[in-house]
Motif scaffolding. Structure first.
Motif, mmCIF file in Angstrom:
data_model
loop_
_atom_site.group_PDB
_atom_site.id
_atom_site.type_symbol
_atom_site.label_atom_id
_atom_site.label_comp_id
_atom_site.label_asym_id
_atom_site.label_seq_id
_atom_site.Cartn_x
_atom_site.Cartn_y
_atom_site.Cartn_z
ATOM 1 N N CYS A 100 -1.160 -10.527 -20.021
ATOM 2 C CA CYS A 100 0.001 -10.732 -19.167
ATOM 3 C C CYS A 100 -0.422 -10.782 -17.703
ATOM 4 N N CYS A 103 1.641 -7.512 -15.818
ATOM 5 C CA CYS A 103 1.319 -6.099 -16.062
ATOM 6 C C CYS A 103 -0.089 -5.903 -16.620
ATOM 7 N N CYS A 121 4.002 -11.242 -20.881
ATOM 8 C CA CYS A 121 4.368 -10.593 -22.122
ATOM 9 C C CYS A 121 5.900 -10.578 -22.252
ATOM 10 N N CYS A 124 7.750 -8.554 -19.480
ATOM 11 C CA CYS A 124 7.770 -9.100 -18.126
ATOM 12 C C CYS A 124 8.540 -10.418 -18.060
#
Ligand SMILES: [Zn+2]
Length: 126
Positions: A100, A103, A121, A124
């Motif tokens: 991701c 994050c 992801c 997010c």
């Protein structure tokens, strides 16, 4: 990440790339100077009357927005493929691919199966 999964996703990405390029090529031309930039072909019919001309402009607007969304998707697909190529040539297993961008966690496998070009992801992307 599992090498088998990477292989499977690379195949999917290449497939997507080919079909996106084919779709784009059906109504747009690739910019020779700017890589990855496409321009919708302008329909220019001199014989059209005013009303037909208005339709052509509207049609062109629709093509432009379609062209933009396809181009964006193609860019993401290419970026994902590049990440995979870069990491496999440096010997790492897929490197930053599947991570991701927000994050830094591993993107869910289920999500990648559906959208191998995903950069975020599920969390997010909300
Ligand atoms: Zn995330």
């Amino acid at each position: 990440m599992d090498t088998k999964l990477i292989e499977e996703l690379t195949l999917k990405l290449n497939h997507q790339k080919a079909s996106l390029e084919k779709e784009l090529a059906s109504f747009a031309v690739e910019d020779k100077k700017v890589k990855g930039n496409w321009d919708a072909k302008r329909v220019n019919n001199e014989d059209s009357d005013m009303e037909e001309k208005a339709d052509e402009v509207e049609e062109y607007d629709n093509l432009l927005s379609l062209e933009h969304s396809l181009e964006l998707k193609l860019k993401n697909v290419n970026a994902a493929l590049e990440k995979i190529t870069r990491s496999t040539s440096s010997g790492q297993a897929a490197g930053s691919y599947g991570t991701c961008e927000k994050c830094g966690k591993q993107i869910e496998t289920d999500r990648l199966q559906v959208a191998p070009e995903a950069q975020l992801c599920m969390n997010c992307n909300k």
